[in-house]
Design a protein around this motif. Structure first.
Motif, PDB file in Angstrom:
ATOM      1  N   GLU A 270       4.146   9.516 -13.206  1.00  0.00           N
ATOM      2  CA  GLU A 270       4.186   9.628 -11.740  1.00  0.00           C
ATOM      3  C   GLU A 270       3.822   8.302 -11.083  1.00  0.00           C
ATOM      4  O   GLU A 270       4.465   7.843 -10.141  1.00  0.00           O
ATOM      5  N   GLN A 271       2.753   7.693 -11.603  1.00  0.00           N
ATOM      6  CA  GLN A 271       2.268   6.466 -10.976  1.00  0.00           C
ATOM      7  C   GLN A 271       3.237   5.311 -11.181  1.00  0.00           C
ATOM      8  O   GLN A 271       3.327   4.417 -10.346  1.00  0.00           O
ATOM      9  N   ILE A 272       3.945   5.298 -12.299  1.00  0.00           N
ATOM     10  CA  ILE A 272       4.979   4.272 -12.490  1.00  0.00           C
ATOM     11  C   ILE A 272       6.015   4.401 -11.376  1.00  0.00           C
ATOM     12  O   ILE A 272       6.436   3.411 -10.780  1.00  0.00           O
ATOM     13  N   ASN A 273       6.374   5.636 -11.056  1.00  0.00           N
ATOM     14  CA  ASN A 273       7.360   5.831  -9.988  1.00  0.00           C
ATOM     15  C   ASN A 273       6.814   5.441  -8.621  1.00  0.00           C
ATOM     16  O   ASN A 273       7.490   4.789  -7.825  1.00  0.00           O
ATOM     17  N   ILE A 274       5.565   5.844  -8.363  1.00  0.00           N
ATOM     18  CA  ILE A 274       4.962   5.493  -7.063  1.00  0.00           C
ATOM     19  C   ILE A 274       4.852   3.985  -6.918  1.00  0.00           C
ATOM     20  O   ILE A 274       5.199   3.415  -5.881  1.00  0.00           O
ATOM     21  N   LEU A 275       4.396   3.318  -7.972  1.00  0.00           N
ATOM     22  CA  LEU A 275       4.251   1.859  -7.915  1.00  0.00           C
ATOM     23  C   LEU A 275       5.612   1.187  -7.780  1.00  0.00           C
ATOM     24  O   LEU A 275       5.759   0.208  -7.029  1.00  0.00           O
ATOM     25  N   SER A 276       6.612   1.723  -8.457  1.00  0.00           N
ATOM     26  CA  SER A 276       7.961   1.150  -8.335  1.00  0.00           C
ATOM     27  C   SER A 276       8.446   1.245  -6.899  1.00  0.00           C
ATOM     28  O   SER A 276       9.031   0.302  -6.356  1.00  0.00           O
ATOM     29  N   GLU A 277       8.194   2.394  -6.280  1.00  0.00           N
ATOM     30  CA  GLU A 277       8.571   2.560  -4.868  1.00  0.00           C
ATOM     31  C   GLU A 277       7.871   1.527  -3.993  1.00  0.00           C
ATOM     32  O   GLU A 277       8.475   0.910  -3.119  1.00  0.00           O
ATOM     33  N   THR A 278       6.557   1.379  -4.227  1.00  0.00           N
ATOM     34  CA  THR A 278       5.790   0.424  -3.430  1.00  0.00           C
ATOM     35  C   THR A 278       6.339  -0.977  -3.610  1.00  0.00           C
ATOM     36  O   THR A 278       6.580  -1.694  -2.624  1.00  0.00           O
ATOM     37  N   LEU A 279       6.566  -1.368  -4.846  1.00  0.00           N
ATOM     38  CA  LEU A 279       7.086  -2.717  -5.094  1.00  0.00           C
ATOM     39  C   LEU A 279       8.489  -2.858  -4.512  1.00  0.00           C
ATOM     40  O   LEU A 279       8.873  -3.939  -4.048  1.00  0.00           O
TER      41      LEU A 279
ATOM     42  N   THR B 166       0.846  -1.200   0.000  1.00  0.00           N
ATOM     43  CA  THR B 166       0.000   0.000   0.000  1.00  0.00           C
ATOM     44  C   THR B 166       0.878   1.246   0.000  1.00  0.00           C
ATOM     45  O   THR B 166       2.070   1.179   0.298  1.00  0.00           O
ATOM     46  N   SER B 167       0.245   2.349  -0.342  1.00  0.00           N
ATOM     47  CA  SER B 167       0.952   3.633  -0.276  1.00  0.00           C
ATOM     48  C   SER B 167       0.061   4.564   0.536  1.00  0.00           C
ATOM     49  O   SER B 167      -1.146   4.654   0.290  1.00  0.00           O
ATOM     50  N   GLU B 168       0.656   5.223   1.513  1.00  0.00           N
ATOM     51  CA  GLU B 168      -0.166   6.026   2.429  1.00  0.00           C
ATOM     52  C   GLU B 168      -0.910   7.128   1.693  1.00  0.00           C
ATOM     53  O   GLU B 168      -2.015   7.504   2.069  1.00  0.00           O
ATOM     54  N   LYS B 169      -0.328   7.639   0.612  1.00  0.00           N
ATOM     55  CA  LYS B 169      -0.990   8.710  -0.154  1.00  0.00           C
ATOM     56  C   LYS B 169      -2.243   8.228  -0.889  1.00  0.00           C
ATOM     57  O   LYS B 169      -3.090   9.035  -1.269  1.00  0.00           O
ATOM     58  N   GLY B 170      -2.319   6.936  -1.113  1.00  0.00           N
ATOM     59  CA  GLY B 170      -3.476   6.404  -1.821  1.00  0.00           C
ATOM     60  C   GLY B 170      -3.442   6.701  -3.303  1.00  0.00           C
ATOM     61  O   GLY B 170      -2.448   7.222  -3.835  1.00  0.00           O
ATOM     62  N   LEU B 171      -4.544   6.397  -3.944  1.00  0.00           N
ATOM     63  CA  LEU B 171      -4.624   6.582  -5.393  1.00  0.00           C
ATOM     64  C   LEU B 171      -5.015   8.021  -5.723  1.00  0.00           C
ATOM     65  O   LEU B 171      -5.607   8.705  -4.895  1.00  0.00           O
ATOM     66  N   PRO B 172      -4.682   8.486  -6.919  1.00  0.00           N
ATOM     67  CA  PRO B 172      -5.030   9.857  -7.311  1.00  0.00           C
ATOM     68  C   PRO B 172      -6.526  10.125  -7.151  1.00  0.00           C
ATOM     69  O   PRO B 172      -7.341   9.294  -7.570  1.00  0.00           O
ATOM     70  N   ARG B 173      -6.857  11.249  -6.566  1.00  0.00           N
ATOM     71  CA  ARG B 173      -8.248  11.684  -6.403  1.00  0.00           C
ATOM     72  C   ARG B 173      -9.079  10.790  -5.481  1.00  0.00           C
ATOM     73  O   ARG B 173     -10.291  10.977  -5.360  1.00  0.00           O
ATOM     74  N   ARG B 174      -8.459   9.772  -4.874  1.00  0.00           N
ATOM     75  CA  ARG B 174      -9.205   8.951  -3.903  1.00  0.00           C
ATOM     76  C   ARG B 174      -8.228   8.330  -2.917  1.00  0.00           C
ATOM     77  O   ARG B 174      -7.923   7.131  -2.995  1.00  0.00           O
ATOM     78  N   PRO B 175      -7.768   9.178  -1.992  1.00  0.00           N
ATOM     79  CA  PRO B 175      -6.707   8.755  -1.063  1.00  0.00           C
ATOM     80  C   PRO B 175      -7.127   7.624  -0.128  1.00  0.00           C
ATOM     81  O   PRO B 175      -6.264   6.978   0.466  1.00  0.00           O
ATOM     82  N   TRP B 176      -8.455   7.389   0.006  1.00  0.00           N
ATOM     83  CA  TRP B 176      -8.912   6.301   0.883  1.00  0.00           C
ATOM     84  C   TRP B 176      -8.388   4.962   0.384  1.00  0.00           C
ATOM     85  O   TRP B 176      -8.147   4.056   1.163  1.00  0.00           O
ATOM     86  N   PHE B 177      -8.239   4.839  -0.956  1.00  0.00           N
ATOM     87  CA  PHE B 177      -7.796   3.575  -1.545  1.00  0.00           C
ATOM     88  C   PHE B 177      -6.271   3.519  -1.555  1.00  0.00           C
ATOM     89  O   PHE B 177      -5.621   4.207  -2.329  1.00  0.00           O
ATOM     90  N   LYS B 178      -5.710   2.689  -0.655  1.00  0.00           N
ATOM     91  CA  LYS B 178      -4.268   2.674  -0.435  1.00  0.00           C
ATOM     92  C   LYS B 178      -3.551   1.579  -1.225  1.00  0.00           C
ATOM     93  O   LYS B 178      -2.350   1.686  -1.467  1.00  0.00           O
ATOM     94  N   HIS B 179      -4.248   0.514  -1.552  1.00  0.00           N
ATOM     95  CA  HIS B 179      -3.568  -0.637  -2.151  1.00  0.00           C
ATOM     96  C   HIS B 179      -3.106  -0.305  -3.563  1.00  0.00           C
ATOM     97  O   HIS B 179      -3.838   0.302  -4.333  1.00  0.00           O
ATOM     98  N   GLN B 180      -1.869  -0.702  -3.889  1.00  0.00           N
ATOM     99  CA  GLN B 180      -1.286  -0.333  -5.193  1.00  0.00           C
ATOM    100  C   GLN B 180      -1.408  -1.451  -6.230  1.00  0.00           C
ATOM    101  O   GLN B 180      -1.030  -1.253  -7.382  1.00  0.00           O
TER     102      GLN B 180
END
Lengths: 733, 733
Positions: B709-718, B663-677
């Motif tokens: 941006e999301q490629i980078n965020i997902l890479s960090e999560t993984l 998960t990422s604490e920031k969540g998904l774009p425009r819906r931070p409640w959803f944390k799972h990547q």
């Protein structure tokens, strides 16, 4: 190596030069091409939509199926028109068997009751639909007489895969009456398969999803089939042989020897009746048993069940079987240079009812074309080859007028006809042309020269645009001819190069073979300004005039080769797919997967192991096609336009024979009337074409012995074709 | 080279030995496996279909949506049952906003008139459907109040590609009221998109082709939706956040701070009402304008037009917006060895009406499972880890009971929960399981140990048989979780490994969220002998018991890796396809093909050139996945069962944290409640899952900046996940 290179270079230079010639037309020298273009321009300028409009109103004023007074009057009037345009025109009449319905009864007799109305209603704004008894009752011609009673079974479209599905479900139609939707195949396949599966009667109806409110607003609000509309049509077993059922293979002249009706193989084995969706709904709603598979369900507001029963129906049909005269109009304009080389054009004139669209819209375009050609001739611009314009009778009941005429004149036609160009109705939209692929290059050129009346680009460009948008390719291609109109006796039986053309795609509706195919319907929904009537006359006329005036008959074997070798690739791929599919099926059988995957509460029959698909030896075909490729490349190297006159004339004579070498005198298995080895209507699809039919159908039926035989027969045929082309090449050296 | 070879050999020997062990269970030593198998056998023997049957009759006797008296009684009764089985059971209550419909009006006011009935009729043989005013009126929860009047537009399913089609046709819904078919997406997407496109109201109806007589016989003759049935359901914007609309991200406790209703972002922007096909037909029939594209047309006996108008409708909706208590039942059985490691099980207990199928069929299976586990515990066979059984309230209006509870207890749950296993209704047929792919190997083993009640093979074998017959693969796979039931707060918000399971495929019907989801309907059409109720208790119970008793928590990262790298492959392929498609589109634009291919009489808007799809740099993801592969191979080499006890315990603690690192604490774009990547419900599909959602949705929306941006965020999560696994590997050395 060097040699090869310089050859290629030479070819490139040649193609480049040729391709850039301003006035290039396939089969014409530069000089003749310029003249021909002038001629075609004059021809085009003479075409007049008003004639097309007026003639349609005249010819579609009353019902005119074969044998009617109005039909005969139309034929005489067409003949007289041709005469007035300078043609030598006559009527050639055959005596053919034609059934008229005198009793039609269909009732649901249990568990509830319903008596089918079997009549379409007149609609507001279309007085033609109010002609009452003058309208031909709805029926299927060449259904046998019958009086049967039985449980009903819904069989979807009633085509082979539907019976496979029924087999899986453990449902037999033996002793039952089947009800099938129109579409999915040519209608005659439905009673044929039903009878082969043991049914005692067959009802065909138009489902509103395929042909009714599911397609658009219904007549008279819109163009589509209303709840009372019924599609008439022949169910004669045309894939066995078309034409008069009593005189297979020869002309139905007055004194011809005739089969007894009882032994005529192309009359159905069981009674068949077409009905409307209003009449079908109570019958279908009374069925129980398994719910029909999702793809079988139509647009009626009911749950579609298969049965059998409890719905029980009674079907009674009686026909007046009598010989009626079929009047073909044959109009000839003798060629100035090659009177014994005929370019033929045809469209039928008989209809099921008024037939404004089918066939009159095509017939009147043909007439306007002929009129303009006649005008040119009067001014001295006569065709070099002979033109023969035909208006066929009795096409609707089974291509009878044209078939009898071709059978009657077969020898002469095989000697003299360059090509036959067929039309059969017309509408607004895109040009579609089917035919012999040696004519593809020529047709593509013509299509590039005709302007589309709505978009002002060529009809070729517009057609290719649509193909591209739909994921197709970037070239103009002919579809292969199956059956369904009067080209059939020419190409399939006599081996004469043929074409079939028309415009459409923006003229859909539900009027086909109903009382609603009238002038008001045509004007509102088909080709309101007759602009595409003019475009059809323009296209077919240019094709006719090019074939008539070409220095060298414009056949191209390069595109032929690509197409035909593509057919072989398809069959080989199909065989591989069947093999993998059987292997997969049997693997799943081994692990009992079908049984485990099916719902134990549904009574699905456990499938059986399938016979493995053997590897077939396609090499004889591959080898002869490889030889053909070489021969065609050699032919393409010859500078045809530079040949001396005598050689050109000899070449033309030999080119006229080319298509015939693609036939085999023995014909196709179980249907010797069909001689062509490249194109045939499918034995179980009806109109739908099967290319390389001997081999393809044997593979599809998993008859491997026959497949091997047919590979050899086809190889021989292609080898004859190759020998003929080689003879041409060597004679030109 | 030699080294590598011997490693592989070693691995092969290991796998071979392990794979052949008679008693092998993932996560168990050979000795513990034998005990566990004995335990599971005793557990299975205790399961009794009679309980399941009786409890369903009791709990589905009356309507019991959140806030009802009967719902509260059910909750208390469930709690007491759990207590009687030896659990520490309590009710945890939240105060949530829940709208009850007090005014519902829908009229066609022109050009003809019709007043929608908005009521389903009682049917013979099912007295539950006659409870009159006790039945919840049909409506969509979390529609806003509204009183609107406007022209009607038919928008097919009302999903993004339908609006693209409308755009092509030049039709806007601005200021109009749309009517959309149910299906094609989760229902809440329909009003969301309609409002985004400017509509002022939204009607949703069940088309008989998708959900009515087109599927099978209708209730009470058959299982399917009759003409008066209406699907209720929430239209809360759950892809933004589920749960109480006034307390996003924290528990809706009595004194919690609440948003004003007017500012609650997950209430719809326009009024929405669901109707039956009987009520929809007059509205749709009154539409004119273009005929709907073929794939849009449904099963009503009309021609489907799009509009806008001339049909004009008036829609008035008013709700009683009040706080009601949502009663979650939480029943705990403390683990003997690891009380702070919780294995959680849940199913909701609230229904829209009686909910025999949804949710009671799943609830009663959960209870029978818990009862059997309780019996074992009473005999001393207590679980090593703590079991927490939950019966959620207020799932139907928006996963509210579970979401509030998870939000309220988030920190503790993230520390203690090993996994959450959800069910939500059940039927006859095939096992389907969705969830975290680290659990796939374990679930596959369990599925191999549960016998299918109809075929006597394992439920795994039967499921694979069906997959194979349908062209799928030869392994048992978990589907990815989107949303639609109570696993959502666990996996999507708290990052807890989760599963969702049930049987089905042989129990179709149209009762979903209607007054027809009753005990008589369930008995006739779903799981008549409750054999699959027992199978569900057996499957979910074994999963629960394995997680509870395993020596090492049975996670497998090998199958996780294959699945997740497959998701990346999909996205990369999708991007390539988009690129080719745009290139093709623009080429066709260059030659004006779309305009030439379209009918000039139809007012098709000329498409526009599309922006080229750039090449994205996916290498950060490819690199981290490559690293992960190495780490996972290293983990797989460790002989886990031979680890000393302390290491095992440490390993378990670390394994419990694994899913959370995804998960990422920031969540998904425009819906931070959803944390799972890795898994999320689609922003424009609703329940439908989007895997690697940040990247995938950016690509689908052609937002290339966000994709990068999301490629980078997902890479960090993984990369975090990889670090965590590396830490595990190194700590075990």
């Amino acid at each position: 190596m060097k040699m090869k290179y310089s050859f290629t270079l030479l070819l490139l230079i040649f193609v480049f030069a040729f391709g850039n010639a301003q006035n290039s037309i396939l089969g014409f020298s530069e000089k003749s091409a310029a003249e021909q273009q002038k001629l075609e321009k004059s021809f085009e300028e003479k075409l007049d939509a008003t004639n097309i409009d007026n003639w349609m109103q005249k010819m579609a004023a009353e019902p005119h199926w074969v044998g009617t007074k109005f039909g005969e009057e139309n034929a005489k009037w067409i003949r007289d028109q041709f005469k007035s345009w300078g043609y030598d025109a006559k009527i050639e009449t055959y005596q053919i068997l034609f059934p008229y319905p005198i009793e039609r009864e269909l009732e649901l007799i249990g568990p509830t009751t319903y008596k089918a109305k079997l009549t379409a209603v007149p609609v507001e704004g279309d007085s033609f639909t109010s002609q009452g008894d003058a309208l031909l009752p709805s029926y299927n011609a060449f259904s046998k007489d019958g009086d049967v009673e039985g449980e009903l079974v819904f069989v979807n479209y009633g085509i082979p895969k539907d019976y496979e599905e029924l087999e899986k479900l453990g449902i037999s139609v033996k002793g039952k009456i089947v009800i099938a939707k129109y579409q999915g195949s040519w209608r005659g396949i439905k009673p044929k398969l039903a009878a082969e599966n043991g049914a005692i009667g067959c009802i065909i109806y138009s489902d509103p999803q395929d042909d009714g409110y599911g397609q658009g607003d219904v007549y008279p609000e819109g163009a589509f089939k209303n709840k009372t509309g019924v599609q008439r049509g022949s169910v004669m077993d045309m894939p066995t042989y078309p034409g008069d059922v009593l005189t297979p293979g020869y002309g139905a002249t007055k004194d011809a020897k005739r089969l007894d009706r009882e032994e005529a193989p192309t009359i159905t084995k069981i009674p068949v009746l077409p009905i409307s969706y209003e009449d079908a709904q109570p019958l279908l709603a009374a069925l129980d048993g398994p719910v029909a598979p999702e793809s079988w369900r139509g647009g009626l507001p009911i749950t579609y069940h298969i049965g059998p029963g409890p719905a029980k129906v009674h079907l009674k049909l009686k026909f007046d079987w009598k010989l009626v005269p079929a009047h073909n109009v044959i109009a000839t304009m003798k060629g100035t240079e090659f009177p014994d080389q005929w370019v033929m054009r045809g469209n039928h004139h008989d209809a099921w009812v008024h037939g404004a669209n089918d066939p009159i819209s095509g017939m009147v375009a043909l007439m306007e074309e002929a009129r303009a050609v006649g005008e040119l001739a009067k001014k001295g611009q006569k065709p070099k080859r002979t033109l023969v314009y035909c208006a066929w009778d009795a096409e609707e009941p089974g291509l009878i007028g044209s078939t009898e005429w071709v059978e009657d004149h077969k020898k002469e036609l095989q000697e003299k006809v360059v090509a036959y160009i067929n039309t059969d109705g017309n509408g607004r939209g895109f040009l579609g042309v089917g035919g012999s692929h040696s004519l593809q290059a020529m047709v593509s050129e013509v299509a590039g020269d005709v302007t589309d009346p709505q978009t002002n680009v060529s009809v070729k460009e517009r057609r290719i645009a649509r193909d591209l948008v739909n994921g197709g390719g970037d070239s103009f291609e002919l579809y292969a001819l199956g059956s369904g109109s009067d080209y059939t006796p020419f190409i399939q039986h006599a081996g004469i190069a043929s074409l079939n053309l028309g415009f459409g795609g923006e003229n859909s509706g539900g009027e086909y073979h109903t009382i609603y195919d009238t002038y008001p319907h045509y004007k509102r929904f088909k080709d309101p300004e007759f602009a595409y009537g003019v475009a059809l006359a323009n296209t077919a006329g240019r094709i006719t005039l090019r074939l008539a005036n070409a220095d060298i008959i414009p056949l191209d074997f390069d595109q032929w080769y690509k197409t035909v070798s593509g057919y072989l690739d398809e069959i080989m791929e199909e065989t591989s797919k069947m093999r993998s599919s059987v292997e997969k099926h049997n693997k799943l059988m081994d692990r009992n997967a079908f049984e485990l995957a099916s719902d134990p509460r549904e009574n699905i029959k456990k499938p059986e192991r399938e016979e493995p698909v053997p590897y077939l030896d396609f090499s004889p075909l591959q080898n002869v096609l490889s030889d053909l490729k070489t021969t065609i490349e050699q032919y393409d190297m010859i500078r045809l336009n530079e040949l001396p006159e005598a050689k050109k004339n000899m070449l033309n004579t030999m080119l006229m024979d080319a298509e015939k070498t693609l036939t085999s005198e023995k014909g196709l298995p179980r249907r010797p009337w069909f001689k062509h080895q490249i194109y045939a209507p499918g034995f179980y699809t009806g109109y739908g074409v099967k290319t390389l039919p001997g081999v393809r159908e044997a593979v599809e039926q998993k008859n491997w012995t026959e497949a091997k035989e047919q590979i050899n027969i086809l190889s021989e045929t292609l080898s004859n074709f190759n020998s003929h082309l080689k003879k041409i090449v060597s004679s030109l050296k």
